[in-house]
Design a protein around this motif. Structure first.
Motif, PDB file in Angstrom:
ATOM      1  N   PHE A   1       0.797  -1.229   0.000  1.00 53.48           N
ATOM      2  CA  PHE A   1       0.000   0.000   0.000  1.00 53.48           C
ATOM      3  C   PHE A   1       0.826   1.273   0.000  1.00 53.48           C
ATOM      4  O   PHE A   1       0.287   2.363  -0.022  1.00 53.48           O
ATOM      5  CB  PHE A   1      -0.926   0.016   1.228  1.00 53.48           C
TER       6      PHE A   1
ATOM      7  N   TYR B   1      -5.833   4.078  -4.702  1.00 57.84           N
ATOM      8  CA  TYR B   1      -6.637   3.718  -3.520  1.00 57.84           C
ATOM      9  C   TYR B   1      -7.606   4.849  -3.170  1.00 57.84           C
ATOM     10  O   TYR B   1      -8.793   4.611  -2.902  1.00 57.84           O
ATOM     11  CB  TYR B   1      -5.705   3.420  -2.348  1.00 57.84           C
TER      12      TYR B   1
ATOM     13  N   ARG C   1     -11.214   3.310  -3.754  1.00 64.27           N
ATOM     14  CA  ARG C   1     -11.659   2.624  -2.544  1.00 64.27           C
ATOM     15  C   ARG C   1     -13.053   3.164  -2.191  1.00 64.27           C
ATOM     16  O   ARG C   1     -13.244   4.377  -2.058  1.00 64.27           O
ATOM     17  CB  ARG C   1     -10.666   2.915  -1.386  1.00 64.27           C
TER      18      ARG C   1
ATOM     19  N   GLY D   1      -3.485   2.589  10.645  1.00 61.59           N
ATOM     20  CA  GLY D   1      -3.516   2.115   9.258  1.00 61.59           C
ATOM     21  C   GLY D   1      -4.622   2.831   8.503  1.00 61.59           C
ATOM     22  O   GLY D   1      -5.423   2.210   7.800  1.00 61.59           O
ATOM     23  N   CYS D   2      -4.634   4.146   8.642  1.00 61.79           N
ATOM     24  CA  CYS D   2      -5.757   4.947   8.122  1.00 61.79           C
ATOM     25  C   CYS D   2      -5.780   5.036   6.598  1.00 61.79           C
ATOM     26  O   CYS D   2      -6.804   5.397   6.022  1.00 61.79           O
ATOM     27  CB  CYS D   2      -5.717   6.347   8.710  1.00 61.79           C
ATOM     28  N   GLY D   3      -4.652   4.720   5.943  1.00 67.24           N
ATOM     29  CA  GLY D   3      -4.616   4.839   4.493  1.00 67.24           C
ATOM     30  C   GLY D   3      -4.926   6.251   4.050  1.00 67.24           C
ATOM     31  O   GLY D   3      -4.396   7.219   4.599  1.00 67.24           O
TER      32      GLY D   3
ATOM     33  N   HIS E   1     -12.109   5.996   6.530  1.00 65.74           N
ATOM     34  CA  HIS E   1     -12.761   5.782   7.821  1.00 65.74           C
ATOM     35  C   HIS E   1     -12.500   6.948   8.777  1.00 65.74           C
ATOM     36  O   HIS E   1     -13.348   7.289   9.599  1.00 65.74           O
ATOM     37  CB  HIS E   1     -12.281   4.473   8.459  1.00 65.74           C
TER      38      HIS E   1
ATOM     39  N   ASP F   1      -0.453   6.165   9.706  1.00 63.85           N
ATOM     40  CA  ASP F   1      -0.130   5.209   8.647  1.00 63.85           C
ATOM     41  C   ASP F   1       1.376   5.164   8.426  1.00 63.85           C
ATOM     42  O   ASP F   1       2.098   6.110   8.725  1.00 63.85           O
ATOM     43  CB  ASP F   1      -0.838   5.584   7.339  1.00 63.85           C
ATOM     44  N   ILE F   2       1.821   4.047   7.862  1.00 68.03           N
ATOM     45  CA  ILE F   2       3.228   3.834   7.577  1.00 68.03           C
ATOM     46  C   ILE F   2       3.617   4.400   6.213  1.00 68.03           C
ATOM     47  O   ILE F   2       4.811   4.487   5.886  1.00 68.03           O
ATOM     48  CB  ILE F   2       3.533   2.318   7.648  1.00 68.03           C
TER      49      ILE F   2
ATOM     50  N   GLN G   1       0.109   7.531   1.267  1.00 70.94           N
ATOM     51  CA  GLN G   1      -1.288   7.410   1.725  1.00 70.94           C
ATOM     52  C   GLN G   1      -1.666   8.652   2.543  1.00 70.94           C
ATOM     53  O   GLN G   1      -2.745   9.227   2.381  1.00 70.94           O
ATOM     54  CB  GLN G   1      -1.471   6.137   2.572  1.00 70.94           C
TER      55      GLN G   1
ATOM     56  N   ALA H   1       3.597   6.808  11.307  1.00 72.92           N
ATOM     57  CA  ALA H   1       4.162   5.907  12.313  1.00 72.92           C
ATOM     58  C   ALA H   1       4.034   4.483  11.809  1.00 72.92           C
ATOM     59  O   ALA H   1       3.128   4.154  11.037  1.00 72.92           O
ATOM     60  CB  ALA H   1       3.450   6.054  13.662  1.00 72.92           C
ATOM     61  N   GLU H   2       4.959   3.666  12.231  1.00 71.32           N
ATOM     62  CA  GLU H   2       4.847   2.227  11.970  1.00 71.32           C
ATOM     63  C   GLU H   2       4.298   1.575  13.225  1.00 71.32           C
ATOM     64  O   GLU H   2       4.930   1.606  14.277  1.00 71.32           O
ATOM     65  CB  GLU H   2       6.210   1.631  11.627  1.00 71.32           C
ATOM     66  N   VAL H   3       3.112   1.013  13.092  1.00 66.98           N
ATOM     67  CA  VAL H   3       2.492   0.324  14.221  1.00 66.98           C
ATOM     68  C   VAL H   3       3.064  -1.090  14.258  1.00 66.98           C
ATOM     69  O   VAL H   3       3.091  -1.783  13.239  1.00 66.98           O
ATOM     70  CB  VAL H   3       0.958   0.287  14.056  1.00 66.98           C
TER      71      VAL H   3
END
Ligand code: SAM
Length: 101
Positions: free
Chosen positions: A6, A15, A19, A49-51, A55, A70-71, A75, A93-95
């Motif tokens: 992604f 996306y 999407r 991971g909001c892309g 949402h 999001d990473i 995005q 951020a990387e979760v």
């Protein structure tokens, strides 16, 4: 082996364009659950991971503040380009989970 599909600029752009908007019924279930369990006001929501923020934007009217994480910088760039949501901030951020996946 993990595939990070992604993150690219082109993927993020596609996306954002295609999407589908999540059904508002899904959001209603979440907000009604929170209303019942916790009660108003709903202060902070974090969308991991909001892309491109579909949402994030959907829930924004129900919270004082929403943070989308999001990473992928691409995005996030797409998400930030959508105007009209003063209570949303997007952060890179990387979760990480604690399991070995
Ligand atoms: C399937 S997309 C979903 C995006 C958005 N939540 C939606 O419903 O449209 C998954 C997103 O999670 C992000 N992601 C994947 N692994 C991540 C990680 N470890 N930390 C933060 N974001 C991550 C990807 O960059 C991608 O934007």
């Amino acid at each position: 082996m993990a595939y990070r599909l992604f993150e690219g600029k082109e993927h993020a752009s596609i996306y954002q364009q295609y999407r589908f908007t999540p059904p508002s019924g899904l959001k209603d279930v979440i907000i009604q659950y929170l209303d019942k369990k916790k009660g108003q006001p709903h202060v902070l929501a974090v969308d991991l991971g909001c892309g491109t923020g579909q949402h994030t934007r959907l829930i924004a009217p129900h919270f004082k503040e929403v943070v989308g994480i999001d990473i992928s910088d691409f995005q996030l760039e797409e998400a930030r380009a959508v105007p009209g949501y003063a209570n949303i901030t997007y952060r890179y951020a990387e979760v990480r989970c604690r399991c070995k996946c």
